[in-house]
Design a protein around this motif. Structure first.
Motif, mmCIF file in Angstrom:
data_model
loop_
_atom_site.group_PDB
_atom_site.id
_atom_site.type_symbol
_atom_site.label_atom_id
_atom_site.label_comp_id
_atom_site.label_asym_id
_atom_site.label_seq_id
_atom_site.Cartn_x
_atom_site.Cartn_y
_atom_site.Cartn_z
ATOM 1 N N GLY A 67 0.794 -1.220 0.000
ATOM 2 C CA GLY A 67 0.000 0.000 0.000
ATOM 3 C C GLY A 67 0.826 1.268 0.000
ATOM 4 N N ARG A 68 2.125 1.120 -0.295
ATOM 5 C CA ARG A 68 3.008 2.278 -0.333
ATOM 6 C C ARG A 68 3.664 2.366 -1.707
ATOM 7 N N VAL A 69 4.114 3.571 -2.059
ATOM 8 C CA VAL A 69 4.797 3.796 -3.327
ATOM 9 C C VAL A 69 6.284 3.871 -3.032
ATOM 10 N N HIS A 70 7.070 2.971 -3.644
ATOM 11 C CA HIS A 70 8.484 2.840 -3.347
ATOM 12 C C HIS A 70 9.329 3.342 -4.517
ATOM 13 N N GLY A 71 10.399 4.084 -4.199
ATOM 14 C CA GLY A 71 11.366 4.518 -5.205
ATOM 15 C C GLY A 71 12.659 4.876 -4.522
ATOM 16 N N GLY A 72 13.798 4.371 -5.045
ATOM 17 C CA GLY A 72 15.052 4.561 -4.337
ATOM 18 C C GLY A 72 14.947 3.900 -2.982
ATOM 19 N N ALA A 73 15.309 4.636 -1.935
ATOM 20 C CA ALA A 73 15.196 4.112 -0.563
ATOM 21 C C ALA A 73 14.076 4.803 0.200
ATOM 22 N N LEU A 74 13.111 5.393 -0.525
ATOM 23 C CA LEU A 74 11.987 6.083 0.106
ATOM 24 C C LEU A 74 10.665 5.435 -0.293
ATOM 25 N N SER A 75 9.656 5.638 0.538
ATOM 26 C CA SER A 75 8.292 5.223 0.191
ATOM 27 C C SER A 75 7.312 6.152 0.892
ATOM 28 N N TYR A 76 6.113 6.276 0.305
ATOM 29 C CA TYR A 76 5.049 7.068 0.918
ATOM 30 C C TYR A 76 3.725 6.325 0.760
ATOM 31 N N PRO A 77 2.722 6.610 1.606
ATOM 32 C CA PRO A 77 1.425 5.936 1.485
ATOM 33 C C PRO A 77 0.777 6.271 0.148
ATOM 34 N N GLN A 78 0.335 5.252 -0.564
ATOM 35 C CA GLN A 78 -0.259 5.463 -1.893
ATOM 36 C C GLN A 78 -1.461 6.384 -1.798
ATOM 37 N N LEU A 79 -1.514 7.357 -2.714
ATOM 38 C CA LEU A 79 -2.633 8.298 -2.762
ATOM 39 C C LEU A 79 -3.799 7.690 -3.528
ATOM 40 N N GLY A 80 -5.005 7.983 -3.073
ATOM 41 C CA GLY A 80 -6.206 7.470 -3.733
ATOM 42 C C GLY A 80 -6.710 8.404 -4.807
ATOM 43 N N ASP A 81 -7.939 8.166 -5.247
ATOM 44 C CA ASP A 81 -8.577 8.957 -6.293
ATOM 45 C C ASP A 81 -8.488 10.456 -5.950
ATOM 46 N N PRO A 82 -8.153 11.329 -6.897
ATOM 47 C CA PRO A 82 -8.066 11.131 -8.364
ATOM 48 C C PRO A 82 -6.679 10.742 -8.868
ATOM 49 N N TRP A 83 -5.789 10.345 -7.981
ATOM 50 C CA TRP A 83 -4.424 10.032 -8.393
ATOM 51 C C TRP A 83 -4.367 8.687 -9.105
ATOM 52 N N SER A 84 -3.507 8.608 -10.108
ATOM 53 C CA SER A 84 -3.340 7.380 -10.871
ATOM 54 C C SER A 84 -2.663 6.317 -10.009
ATOM 55 N N ALA A 85 -2.711 5.076 -10.495
ATOM 56 C CA ALA A 85 -1.943 4.014 -9.858
ATOM 57 C C ALA A 85 -0.454 4.311 -10.016
ATOM 58 N N PRO A 86 0.386 3.875 -9.089
ATOM 59 C CA PRO A 86 1.827 4.105 -9.224
ATOM 60 C C PRO A 86 2.366 3.479 -10.508
#
Length: 290
Positions: free
Chosen positions: A124-143
């Motif tokens: 349920g988090r968006v990962h990139g490099g060594a960081l992650s954040y809680p995935q945003l819901g609508d209207p944001w696209s899927a990661p």
């Protein structure tokens, strides 16, 4: 390794030494590990100290020679001062009258890598490099992977369409939030230095030929998960033909996630979609390292 000093360059440059401050690697390198520490422990090679001794038996130069030497020094210093003032805005990226120029090499040089990033966990988090954040819901696209960011790799992003097809079928303007590994030089730089590299790159390539005016709202040291970080929040204004959006908030957070690498959180929210700013701040406040 806790004692400050010069050590064989962990970046792998043969015969070179890099300065360890006692807590982090500096940007300074040398081929002489016996020289004095760099000023502040972070910058380039140290300035020479001391002055040559005066020899009382040395022949005195004629007054004409002295005046000619002084005149030459004045001319040289004047030229250096002119060039420094002319280039200061480009170095710091804060001069309002300075526009972007896509033909300039303002972005970090991409370094080819054969390392394939591990698939991100399904947590349920968006990962990139060594960081992650809680995935945003609508209207944001899927990661989704983003390979067009010149200052990052292993990047995942979420976007919201703001202005579709403003310049043909292939050009749309979006709000975006992303995390990834920062690509800038050899990796030995402070988070503050990394933030300036990224801001210059953003202003240089993301806005076509338009002049971009930078107005920093926040530019300060920070921490994420106990790691040293630097936060820049700046409002960028521009005028791109056929684009209703004339400005946007850019949030750049550089985190020193290891001794020789950093990761980036970057959000870009157009003024015409200001309702998305709280989402970007929520993602940033939920950042984790590792």
């Amino acid at each position: 390794m806790s004692q400050a000093g010069w050590y064989p360059d962990p970046g792998g440059q043969p015969g070179m030494y890099r300065y360890w401050t006692g807590s982090s690697w500096s940007a300074a390198i040398t081929n002489n590990p016996m020289q004095a520490p760099p000023q502040g422990g972070l910058g380039g090679p140290p300035r020479p100290t001391g002055q040559p001794g005066w020899n009382p038996n040395q022949r005195r130069r004629s007054p004409i020679g002295w005046w000619l030497g002084i005149a030459a020094i004045v001319v040289v210093l004047g030229l250096i001062g002119y060039l420094a003032i002319r280039n200061l805005g480009g170095i710091l990226g804060v001069t309002p009258s300075t526009g972007t120029n896509p033909t300039q090499n303002v972005c970090p040089k991409q370094v080819a890598t054969t390392v394939t990033p591990s698939p991100p966990p399904n947590d349920g988090r968006v990962h990139g490099g060594a960081l992650s954040y809680p995935q945003l819901g609508d209207p944001w696209s899927a990661p989704a992977p983003e390979t067009r960011v010149p200052f990052g790799r292993d990047v995942l992003t979420q976007t919201v369409m703001v202005e579709p097809n403003y310049k043909g079928d292939q050009n749309s303007w979006v709000a975006s939030v992303l995390v990834g590994e920062l690509v800038a030089g050899d990796g030995f730089f402070s988070p503050q230095q990394g933030s300036e590299i990224v801001v210059k790159c953003i202003m240089g390539v993301f806005y076509d030929d338009a002049e971009v005016v930078r107005d920093d709202k926040v530019n300060k040291a920070s921490t994420v998960g106990g790691k040293e970080a630097w936060l820049v929040e700046t409002h960028l204004t521009f005028d791109i033909p056929n684009l209703k959006t004339k400005g946007e908030l850019a949030i750049i957070l550089i985190v020193a996630t290891s001794d020789a690498s950093s990761s980036i959180f970057y959000a870009s929210i157009p003024d015409t979609a200001a309702q998305l700013v709280p989402d970007a701040r929520k993602a940033m406040s939920g950042l984790r390292v590792g």
